[in-house]
Write an enzyme that holds these catalytic residues in place. Structure first.
Site, short mmCIF file in Angstrom:
data_model
loop_
_atom_site.label_atom_id
_atom_site.label_comp_id
_atom_site.label_asym_id
_atom_site.label_seq_id
_atom_site.Cartn_x
_atom_site.Cartn_y
_atom_site.Cartn_z
N THR A 41 0.91 -1.03 -0.18
CA THR A 41 0.23 -0.34 0.13
C THR A 41 0.78 1.14 0.33
O THR A 41 2.09 1.25 0.56
CB THR A 41 -0.58 -0.12 1.44
OG1 THR A 41 -0.34 -0.05 2.34
CG2 THR A 41 -1.72 -0.89 1.24
N HIS A 42 0.60 2.42 -0.84
CA HIS A 42 1.00 3.42 -0.86
C HIS A 42 2.80 2.71 -1.27
O HIS A 42 3.77 3.64 -0.95
CB HIS A 42 1.56 3.86 0.66
CG HIS A 42 0.36 4.04 1.22
ND1 HIS A 42 -0.28 5.68 1.17
CD2 HIS A 42 0.51 3.79 2.33
CE1 HIS A 42 -1.35 5.02 1.52
NE2 HIS A 42 -1.31 4.28 2.46
N SER A 47 17.81 -0.12 -26.33
CA SER A 47 17.48 1.12 -26.76
C SER A 47 19.06 0.41 -27.57
O SER A 47 19.80 0.21 -27.70
CB SER A 47 18.92 1.96 -25.50
OG SER A 47 19.54 2.49 -25.64
N LYS A 71 20.60 -2.51 -22.29
CA LYS A 71 18.55 -2.23 -21.65
C LYS A 71 18.03 -3.47 -22.14
O LYS A 71 18.07 -4.33 -23.29
CB LYS A 71 18.18 -1.00 -22.23
CG LYS A 71 18.90 0.36 -21.42
CD LYS A 71 18.63 0.33 -20.34
CE LYS A 71 16.97 0.58 -19.86
NZ LYS A 71 16.83 2.61 -20.09
N GLU A 110 4.42 -0.90 -20.99
CA GLU A 110 4.17 1.13 -21.28
C GLU A 110 3.51 0.96 -22.04
O GLU A 110 2.59 2.34 -22.26
CB GLU A 110 5.45 1.81 -21.46
CG GLU A 110 6.70 1.59 -20.29
CD GLU A 110 8.24 1.55 -20.93
OE1 GLU A 110 8.61 2.64 -21.03
OE2 GLU A 110 9.17 0.73 -21.02
N GLN A 151 -22.50 11.96 -36.54
CA GLN A 151 -21.05 11.22 -37.54
C GLN A 151 -19.49 10.91 -36.73
O GLN A 151 -18.93 9.89 -37.43
CB GLN A 151 -20.93 12.35 -39.63
CG GLN A 151 -20.22 10.96 -39.75
CD GLN A 151 -20.26 12.10 -41.63
OE1 GLN A 151 -21.26 11.72 -41.94
NE2 GLN A 151 -19.46 12.85 -41.80
N LYS A 205 -18.40 7.69 -34.72
CA LYS A 205 -17.61 6.11 -34.86
C LYS A 205 -16.19 6.49 -34.86
O LYS A 205 -15.38 5.27 -34.68
CB LYS A 205 -17.92 6.18 -36.57
CG LYS A 205 -19.24 5.48 -36.68
CD LYS A 205 -19.86 5.80 -38.24
CE LYS A 205 -21.10 6.40 -38.00
NZ LYS A 205 -21.50 7.84 -37.50
N1 ARG Z 1 -22.25 9.39 -42.87
C1 ARG Z 1 -23.60 9.88 -41.99
C2 ARG Z 1 -23.43 9.86 -39.98
O1 ARG Z 1 -22.69 8.59 -39.91
C3 ARG Z 1 -24.67 9.50 -41.87
C4 ARG Z 1 -26.42 9.97 -41.64
C5 ARG Z 1 -26.79 10.74 -42.43
N2 ARG Z 1 -27.54 11.39 -42.37
C6 ARG Z 1 -27.97 12.64 -42.67
N3 ARG Z 1 -28.98 13.25 -42.60
N4 ARG Z 1 -27.18 13.82 -42.97
O2 ARG Z 1 -23.96 9.82 -39.53
#
Ligand code: ARG
Length: 462
Positions: free
Chosen positions: A155-156, A277, A283, A290, A322, A325
């Site tokens: 601990t610590h 290294s 090394k 890391e 958009q 993603k």
């Molecule tokens: N490429 C767009 C996205 O990933 C698709 C949806 C487009 N919808 C719109 N109303 N322009 O969000």
């Protein structure tokens, strides 16, 4: 040509198009987009927008496109399409002409994109659970082989009480089990189909959404289309899971980096996962650990990114979404990589039992036992704590372990101390005594390992 060019007198500014297009990252949704499109074509047949022959032709062509891109999805990138949805549609039109133009009837990219994303998340949660299974196997195997490797528990970052390497492994197993629980909860909550929500207010076609959902493997359908096309909670949840999971992996990495220091040398990493290294020939750096620790930044950044992007967005779809993603793919990819890398670290990890054992010599980690011993002789714990503090100070001054002080010396601190004190001061006794559920005793640890092994064989990856 874009999907929506009719209303515009001027074509798109090239720089703006580059800024706005998402194909370069959403091409990864190609499989989900095609699966969703096939299901949608079947739904359109049920409402007589397509006849059987047309639906079959669309389905076969979509399957052909899928076959072509599944070998190398990156071939999509040479296209000028705006996003993956436009790309699939343009491929259909290229191959089928007018028929290809029918598929988007009653559908919007707004319900399409969130359907694709949910399908992608479902597949990837399964991949994450599979990765967890690998790491769990390695942790359990390492624990099984290190039940007799006693080392300091900290601990610590100060020596606290003795533990075993196996016990340390099992601590991380617990974290992974919680991570898995969170993933399964997330999966359950996201298993609801948004397809058929249209742009925001529902589709005008009398589609049986439940049937459509079951074709796609969803349990149920969304109740409100305005919410369905705006909801990205499942992405928030999955990235939050990744952020928590990465915290666990970063602590795992940091512990091992510490155990691997020249000063401790409790472990040695396999050559195949370390690097040298360019200047210092001696090394052997724990880069892999890391990087696991460092990649936490990517995932935590993704969490900050997605919550910031969604905050205050008005209903329903906005183009801001958009960007979701990028965060999602980065967080999930990084998390999966780090889970597998952690398993690889354990795979050929050498644990230096002697170094571990040396570290607990004269480290006073049996002080609590001495206090408990005094308690067993009728001294209140707080007083016992104080007496033992004084004994430790004396032992440090004499450069001796507690058990190296002779009985007369010990008795100058408390006349309650008798010869039997030495048996409780042994490290083995420190471990054996912690036999309540969850403790470090050999019994507890071996039961925990047996239980974990049983759970592995019955563990179902959903
Ligand atoms: N490429 C767009 C996205 O990933 C698709 C949806 C487009 N919808 C719109 N109303 N322009 O969000």
């Amino acid at each position: 040509m874009s999907l929506w060019g009719g209303r515009f007198a001027m074509s798109m500014n090239k720089t703006f198009k580059k800024f706005s297009d998402s194909l370069y990252f959403d091409y990864r949704l190609v499989e989900q987009d095609i699966i969703g499109s096939i299901a949608w074509s079947k739904a359109l047949m049920t409402v007589n927008v397509l006849n059987t022959k047309e639906q079959q032709l669309l389905e076969n062509t979509l399957n052909l496109i899928l076959k072509k891109v599944s070998i190398n999805p990156e071939i999509i990138l040479s296209s000028n399409a705006e996003d993956i949805h436009s790309w699939v549609e343009s491929q259909l039109i290229e191959k089928l002409g007018e028929l290809g133009k029918k598929l988007h009837t009653g559908r919007s990219r707004n319900d399409q994109v969130t359907t694709d994303l949910k399908l992608w998340c479902k597949v990837n949660i399964k991949r994450l659970l599979q990765a967890h299974l690998e790491l769990k196997k390695k942790l359990i195997a390492t624990a099984e082989n290190t039940q007799d490797v006693i080392m300091p528990g900290y601990t610590h970052l100060q020596h606290a009480q003795p533990i075993t390497f196996a016990y340390w492994c099992l601590a991380y197993l617990e974290m992974l089990i919680r991570d898995e629980g969170r993933l399964k909860d997330t999966l359950k909550r996201m298993d609801i189909s948004p397809l058929g929500s249209g742009a925001l207010a529902g589709t005008t076609y009398a589609i049986n959404r439940q049937q459509l959902a079951s074709w796609l493997g969803f349990k149920s359908v969304t109740n409100n289309s305005l919410d369905a096309v705006s909801d990205r909670d499942y992405i928030l949840e999955l990235i939050s899971n990744a952020a928590i999971g990465m915290i666990h992996l970063s602590r795992f990495a940091e512990d091992l980096i510490f155990f691997n220091t020249n000063e401790l040398s409790f472990i040695e990493l396999a050559d195949e996962i370390t690097s040298g290294s360019s200047l210092m020939p001696q090394k052997k750096n724990p880069d892999v650990l890391e990087l696991i620790r460092g990649k936490c930044g990517q995932v935590h950044g993704a969490l900050t990114g997605i919550i910031t992007t969604l905050k205050g967005l008005p209903l329903a779809y906005n183009k801001d979404m958009q960007e979701d993603k990028k965060f999602l793919f980065n967080a999930v990819d990084t998390w999966i990589d780090c889970i597998y890398m952690s398993a690889l670290v354990l795979n050929k990890l050498k644990i230096n039992k002697i170094r571990c054992q040396e570290a607990i010599k004269k480290n006073y980690s049996n002080s609590t036992e001495l206090a408990d011993y005094l308690v067993s002789k009728g001294i209140p714990f707080r007083t016992a704590h104080h007496i033992v503090g004084k004994i430790v100070l004396e032992a440090i001054n004499q450069n001796l372990a507690l058990e190296e002080l002779d009985l007369n010396q010990l008795r100058t601190f408390s006349s309650k101390i008798t010869e039997d004190v030495y048996s409780i001061l042994s490290i083995q006794s420190c471990l054996d005594k912690r036999n309540a559920t969850g403790g470090v005793s050999f019994n507890q640890v071996s039961h925990a390992i047996e239980y974990a092994k049983k759970m592995l064989t019955t563990s179902i990856v959903i």
